[in-house]
Design a protein around this motif. Structure first.
Motif, PDB file in Angstrom:
ATOM      1  N   LEU A 122       0.839  -1.205   0.000  1.00 16.11           N
ATOM      2  CA  LEU A 122       0.000   0.000   0.000  1.00 16.11           C
ATOM      3  C   LEU A 122       0.874   1.256   0.000  1.00 16.11           C
ATOM      4  N   ALA A 123       1.814   1.290   0.941  1.00 15.36           N
ATOM      5  CA  ALA A 123       2.717   2.453   1.011  1.00 15.36           C
ATOM      6  C   ALA A 123       3.522   2.561  -0.279  1.00 15.36           C
ATOM      7  N   GLY A 124       3.941   1.421  -0.804  1.00 14.58           N
ATOM      8  CA  GLY A 124       4.746   1.402  -2.034  1.00 14.58           C
ATOM      9  C   GLY A 124       3.985   1.961  -3.215  1.00 14.58           C
ATOM     10  N   ALA A 125       2.718   1.545  -3.352  1.00 14.31           N
ATOM     11  CA  ALA A 125       1.899   2.043  -4.466  1.00 14.31           C
ATOM     12  C   ALA A 125       1.598   3.522  -4.280  1.00 14.31           C
ATOM     13  N   MET A 126       1.324   3.906  -3.024  1.00 14.16           N
ATOM     14  CA  MET A 126       0.948   5.307  -2.767  1.00 14.16           C
ATOM     15  C   MET A 126       2.079   6.273  -3.105  1.00 14.16           C
ATOM     16  N   ARG A 127       3.302   5.815  -3.003  1.00 19.63           N
ATOM     17  CA  ARG A 127       4.439   6.679  -3.359  1.00 19.63           C
ATOM     18  C   ARG A 127       4.405   7.057  -4.841  1.00 19.63           C
ATOM     19  N   TYR A 128       3.789   6.208  -5.652  1.00 21.52           N
ATOM     20  CA  TYR A 128       3.729   6.493  -7.090  1.00 21.52           C
ATOM     21  C   TYR A 128       2.478   7.276  -7.487  1.00 21.52           C
ATOM     22  N   ALA A 129       1.520   7.372  -6.590  1.00 15.35           N
ATOM     23  CA  ALA A 129       0.276   8.074  -6.917  1.00 15.35           C
ATOM     24  C   ALA A 129       0.506   9.575  -6.769  1.00 15.35           C
ATOM     25  N   GLY A 130       0.351  10.310  -7.871  1.00 17.42           N
ATOM     26  CA  GLY A 130       0.603  11.753  -7.832  1.00 17.42           C
ATOM     27  C   GLY A 130      -0.611  12.538  -7.376  1.00 17.42           C
ATOM     28  N   GLY A 131      -1.759  11.891  -7.308  1.00 16.70           N
ATOM     29  CA  GLY A 131      -2.978  12.601  -6.940  1.00 16.70           C
ATOM     30  C   GLY A 131      -3.876  11.718  -6.102  1.00 16.70           C
ATOM     31  N   GLU A 132      -5.170  11.861  -6.323  1.00 15.87           N
ATOM     32  CA  GLU A 132      -6.140  11.164  -5.474  1.00 15.87           C
ATOM     33  C   GLU A 132      -6.525   9.783  -5.982  1.00 15.87           C
ATOM     34  N   VAL A 133      -5.978   9.391  -7.125  1.00 15.04           N
ATOM     35  CA  VAL A 133      -6.368   8.104  -7.708  1.00 15.04           C
ATOM     36  C   VAL A 133      -5.305   7.061  -7.421  1.00 15.04           C
ATOM     37  N   LEU A 134      -5.722   5.967  -6.782  1.00 12.52           N
ATOM     38  CA  LEU A 134      -4.803   4.850  -6.568  1.00 12.52           C
ATOM     39  C   LEU A 134      -5.146   3.762  -7.573  1.00 12.52           C
ATOM     40  N   SER A 135      -4.178   3.453  -8.426  1.00 13.98           N
ATOM     41  CA  SER A 135      -4.435   2.553  -9.547  1.00 13.98           C
ATOM     42  C   SER A 135      -3.592   1.284  -9.426  1.00 13.98           C
ATOM     43  N   ARG A 136      -4.052   0.250 -10.114  1.00 14.55           N
ATOM     44  CA  ARG A 136      -3.224  -0.957 -10.204  1.00 14.55           C
ATOM     45  C   ARG A 136      -1.877  -0.639 -10.834  1.00 14.55           C
ATOM     46  N   THR A 137      -1.845   0.379 -11.697  1.00 13.88           N
ATOM     47  CA  THR A 137      -0.580   0.791 -12.319  1.00 13.88           C
ATOM     48  C   THR A 137       0.448   1.180 -11.259  1.00 13.88           C
ATOM     49  N   HIS A 138      -0.023   1.840 -10.184  1.00  8.95           N
ATOM     50  CA  HIS A 138       0.905   2.238  -9.121  1.00  8.95           C
ATOM     51  C   HIS A 138       1.450   1.007  -8.385  1.00  8.95           C
ATOM     52  N   PHE A 139       0.600   0.006  -8.211  1.00  7.81           N
ATOM     53  CA  PHE A 139       1.070  -1.256  -7.622  1.00  7.81           C
ATOM     54  C   PHE A 139       2.092  -1.925  -8.560  1.00  7.81           C
ATOM     55  N   ALA A 140       1.807  -1.853  -9.861  1.00  9.94           N
ATOM     56  CA  ALA A 140       2.722  -2.471 -10.834  1.00  9.94           C
ATOM     57  C   ALA A 140       4.102  -1.815 -10.751  1.00  9.94           C
ATOM     58  N   ARG A 141       4.116  -0.500 -10.613  1.00 13.18           N
ATOM     59  CA  ARG A 141       5.419   0.191 -10.515  1.00 13.18           C
ATOM     60  C   ARG A 141       6.177  -0.246  -9.273  1.00 13.18           C
ATOM     61  N   TYR A 142       5.444  -0.425  -8.189  1.00 14.21           N
ATOM     62  CA  TYR A 142       6.089  -0.867  -6.947  1.00 14.21           C
ATOM     63  C   TYR A 142       6.637  -2.289  -7.099  1.00 14.21           C
ATOM     64  N   LEU A 143       5.873  -3.152  -7.738  1.00 11.33           N
ATOM     65  CA  LEU A 143       6.332  -4.541  -7.936  1.00 11.33           C
ATOM     66  C   LEU A 143       7.600  -4.581  -8.796  1.00 11.33           C
ATOM     67  N   VAL A 144       7.673  -3.687  -9.774  1.00 10.03           N
ATOM     68  CA  VAL A 144       8.886  -3.607 -10.607  1.00 10.03           C
ATOM     69  C   VAL A 144      10.039  -3.054  -9.754  1.00 10.03           C
ATOM     70  N   GLU A 145       9.723  -2.004  -8.973  1.00 16.83           N
ATOM     71  CA  GLU A 145      10.750  -1.354  -8.139  1.00 16.83           C
ATOM     72  C   GLU A 145      11.432  -2.338  -7.197  1.00 16.83           C
ATOM     73  N   ILE A 146      10.648  -3.201  -6.565  1.00 15.85           N
ATOM     74  CA  ILE A 146      11.260  -4.120  -5.590  1.00 15.85           C
ATOM     75  C   ILE A 146      11.814  -5.376  -6.275  1.00 15.85           C
ATOM     76  N   GLY A 147      11.743  -5.403  -7.577  1.00 15.14           N
ATOM     77  CA  GLY A 147      12.404  -6.466  -8.328  1.00 15.14           C
ATOM     78  C   GLY A 147      11.653  -7.791  -8.364  1.00 15.14           C
ATOM     79  N   LEU A 148      10.365  -7.766  -7.972  1.00 18.80           N
ATOM     80  CA  LEU A 148       9.601  -9.022  -7.981  1.00 18.80           C
ATOM     81  C   LEU A 148       9.209  -9.432  -9.394  1.00 18.80           C
ATOM     82  N   VAL A 149       9.066  -8.440 -10.244  1.00 16.55           N
ATOM     83  CA  VAL A 149       8.735  -8.697 -11.654  1.00 16.55           C
ATOM     84  C   VAL A 149       9.624  -7.809 -12.508  1.00 16.55           C
TER      85      VAL A 149
END
Ligand code: AMP
Ligand code: MN
Ligand code: MN
Ligand code: MN
Length: 295
Positions: A122-149
């Motif tokens: 949650l915290a990981g995805a929220m770091r990528y959210a620039g506004g009020e919308v939390l998207s699966r895309t933000h989770f995807a960026r976090y998953l890439v960031e931590i090297g899981l995918v």
């Protein structure tokens, strides 16, 4: 030789799951030859003020837009609203309710991901959210960031797509409800990337029927997610269901992961562009440019 007017009526900024700030999306669109751009962030219109200021600066025509998350027949469908008034109360209340659902979904997604061995999503995805919308895309960026995918496609394939370990279903807005908000705000409704929904032609036809009955105006015939064959088949469906045609890149950011702004195939013969109904059509499209004969 006349130069064609370039319309790109679907793109995203940091107000939802895009990578560039609204002003940078507009500047990039202008650089890529876009004359008329609709900013259509997911379930939010917060980028429009900044985008409009940038558009005024570079002489691009901005169409205020939004891409609304809808559930129709238990399936996720995206409805673009074009020419909406961002100040409209019904629209804003509706979009706020969707963002609330996104927040609740994000919390549930993070819990599921935690069980699947993904920490702090949650915290990981929220770091990528620039506004009020939390998207699966933000989770995807976090998953890439931590090297899981290794990339976005893998993040969706392994964790975020329907039925995968991080997926949480949501009942989004109803089709009529979403069209109600868009129409209340003075906009036109457009079915986004209709060929992307893995629906049979019969089911897609039923969607178009319902959409038309609810006052829907157009479908995206040309979209970065359509193959040339799908463009042709969507053009045929506009004739069958009496709908206008729209086109959009669905740009989310620079780089080869996403489609580029303004890089769009022409409409097949016989399509009626959605902009031909716009009251200020003559102002947007100088008479010297015979656009309808081109498309
Ligand atoms: P959401 O609206 O939060 O459920 O997220 C949907 C967004 O995720 C879409 O607007 C796309 O930007 C992105 N998306 C969906 N499926 C994929 C995929 N397979 N690969 C990359 N991005 C995707
Ligand atoms: Mn998106
Ligand atoms: Mn979409
Ligand atoms: Mn989109």
């Amino acid at each position: 030789m006349t130069s064609a007017v370039c319309f790109d009526l679907h793109c995203h900024s940091t107000a939802s799951d895009g990578v560039l700030a609204p002003a940078d999306v507009v500047a990039r669109a202008a650089e890529h030859g876009v004359d008329v751009l609709a900013l259509t962030d997911h379930d939010v219109t917060d980028g429009i003020v900044e985008a409009q200021a940038a558009a005024d600066e570079c002489g691009l025509q901005l169409v205020p837009g939004v891409e609304v998350s809808v559930t129709w027949n238990k399936k996720l469908v995206h409805i673009v609203g074009l020419g909406i008034d961002p100040e409209n109360v019904a629209l804003q209340q509706g979009l706020a309710s969707l963002r609330e659902k996104r927040l609740i979904r994000a919390q549930k997604m993070a819990e599921k991901l935690e069980k699947a061995g993904v920490p702090d999503a949650l915290a990981g995805a929220m770091r990528y959210a620039g506004g009020e919308v939390l998207s699966r895309t933000h989770f995807a960026r976090y998953l890439v960031e931590i090297g899981l995918v290794k990339d976005f496609a893998a993040a969706f394939k392994r964790f975020l797509s329907h039925g995968k370990r991080g997926f949480v279903g949501v009942e989004w807005a109803g089709l009529e409800e979403a069209l109600g908000w868009i129409h209340d705000a003075g906009g036109q409704a457009v079915i986004a990337h209709p060929a992307r929904y893995s629906m049979s032609r019969t089911l897609l036809g039923a969607l178009m029927d319902d959409f038309k009955k609810a006052g829907g105006a157009a479908i995206e015939v040309v979209s970065s997610s359509h193959t040339p064959g799908e463009v042709k088949s969507m053009a045929e469906m506009t004739n069958k269901y009496g709908l206008l045609s729209s086109c959009g890149s669905d740009f989310h950011g620079p780089g080869n992961k996403w489609a580029e702004l303004g890089r769009l195939a022409p409409f097949p013969d016989g399509c009626q562009p959605v902009w031909k109904t716009w009251a200020d059509f003559e102002r947007i499209i100088p008479e010297s440019i015979n656009l309808l004969s081109k498309v």
